[in-house]
Design an enzyme around this catalytic site. Structure first.
Site, PDB file in Angstrom:
ATOM      1  N   VAL A   1       0.799  -1.237   0.000  1.00  0.00           N
ATOM      2  CA  VAL A   1       0.000   0.000   0.000  1.00  0.00           C
ATOM      3  C   VAL A   1       0.821   1.271   0.000  1.00  0.00           C
ATOM      4  O   VAL A   1       0.258   2.363  -0.074  1.00  0.00           O
ATOM      5  CB  VAL A   1      -0.971   0.039   1.205  1.00  0.00           C
ATOM      6  N   TYR A   2       2.139   1.188   0.091  1.00  0.00           N
ATOM      7  CA  TYR A   2       2.930   2.410   0.076  1.00  0.00           C
ATOM      8  C   TYR A   2       2.851   3.041  -1.307  1.00  0.00           C
ATOM      9  O   TYR A   2       3.399   2.522  -2.279  1.00  0.00           O
ATOM     10  CB  TYR A   2       4.388   2.127   0.438  1.00  0.00           C
ATOM     11  N   HIS A   3       2.093   4.141  -1.374  1.00  0.00           N
ATOM     12  CA  HIS A   3       1.935   4.904  -2.616  1.00  0.00           C
ATOM     13  C   HIS A   3       1.404   4.013  -3.743  1.00  0.00           C
ATOM     14  O   HIS A   3       1.872   4.054  -4.875  1.00  0.00           O
ATOM     15  CB  HIS A   3       3.242   5.581  -3.015  1.00  0.00           C
TER      16      HIS A   3
END
Length: 353
Positions: free
Chosen positions: A53-55
């Site tokens: 989910v990071y960016h």
């Protein structure tokens, strides 16, 4: 030379600093991220941490390109669980989502295996057997080498370890708690549980998202070019508290008297706990990374430990009564008027046969 350590009871060795890639694919330009990755590799760092989910996967893509020429030298960790747009099964603990997100992460990382897959957080109303079984099958298929848990309380660490035993697979190798001078709650149960069940500890936010650098002042608006000033929601929910800011000033004065920076002191303090295997350092700039490396050369003494104990009691946060809103306490569910959205714990799941 970096002193590589066994991760829990596994035979896998990792560096005491983990390169955190949360800023990659967004605030850190790609060319800077690649320089940091190359520099870390040359310095003996072999552990890198990202998440699906990071960016929206961009962090994984930058990590994949950055490590490509030295892929097998790196221990690559990513995560699953957090909900994505597109429907009720794009997130959580289902076999369907775990298989899908692992395939997505493999594509993003440009690799055919992931070294460590973490549960990113607890899902309070979902059983644990299904995801552990799915992870076991992905390990057998060669797509994962190990797995771990993040933000799990002690009983969940124990439950996952027991489920792994029942399924005949290796236990998780790592627990990833939030842990720093101004939030010592992991000491109460997460760190001892990890030690008891053979998990290494790979803690995150050692600088309290920048609070422990001492750059903020109580009662003053943060500078616009800081993480707090940019309105980082997670930081404002968890780390940006007046009590923590005041304590950071005292830490800064003590560190400067020792001839080191407040960040050096804060990171060295985390690493001075024998129950911590590695701490995640997430740079935004190359200068940030250079500063993190200095902490490996800092030695703390009994006076340093006593100072921190006076400022924040063992096992507690800096702010009395503080609980991370992203990871609420589960032990109070009123019989008469449970509020809307209250966490209702499941009954303890049955053991697998």
């Amino acid at each position: 030379m970096v002193d590589h350590r066994y991760l829990g009871r596994s035979a896998l060795k990792v560096s005491p600093l983990t390169l955190g890639a949360m800023m990659f694919g967004n605030q850190t330009p790609d060319d800077v991220a690649f320089r940091i990755i190359d520099k870390a590799h040359e310095q003996g760092i072999n552990f890198i941490d990202t998440a699906d989910v990071y960016h929206d996967g961009q962090s994984e893509k930058v990590v994949g390109r950055g490590i490509a020429k030295n892929r097998d030298s790196w221990v690559v960790a990513t995560k699953f669980v957090n909900a994505r747009n597109g429907g009720p099964n794009r997130g959580g603990y289902s076999r369907k989502w775990i298989y899908q997100t692992v395939e997505n992460s493999l594509r993003n990382l440009g690799t055919d295996y992931i070294d460590i897959l973490y549960f990113h957080r607890a899902v309070f109303d979902a059983p644990l057997e299904e995801p552990v079984r799915a992870i076991a099958d992905l390990i057998k298929a060669g797509k994962l080498r190990y797995f771990g848990v993040s933000n799990f309380r002690g009983w969940r660490i124990a439950e996952v370890a027991h489920l792994a035993d029942q399924l005949g697979i290796d236990r998780p190798v790592a627990s990833q708690p939030l842990y720093n001078i101004v939030n010592r709650t992991a000491e109460a149960e997460q760190l001892p549980a990890a030690a008891a069940y053979g998990l290494g500890v790979v803690s995150y936010s050692p600088l309290a998202r920048g609070v422990l650098t001492g750059k903020y002042n109580v009662g003053e608006a943060p500078a616009a070019d800081t993480r707090a000033g940019r309105g980082d929601k997670r930081m404002h929910d968890v780390e940006f508290r007046e009590e923590s800011i005041a304590i950071a000033k005292q830490i800064a004065a003590h560190a400067q008297a020792k001839g080191i920076s407040p960040a050096d002191f804060a990171l060295a303090w985390v690493l001075n706990n024998k129950l911590v295997t590695s701490a995640i350092a997430g740079p935004r700039t190359e200068a940030h990374w250079d500063a993190y490396l200095r902490a490996l050369d800092v030695t703390l003494d009994a006076e340093d430990e006593a100072l921190v104990d006076r400022l924040v009691a063992t096992g507690h946060p800096s702010t009395p009564g503080f609980t991370d809103p992203g990871h609420p306490v589960e032990g109070r569910v009123p019989r008469t008027s449970a509020p809307s959205g209250a966490v209702v714990p499941l009954a303890r799941p049955q053991r697998v046969a």
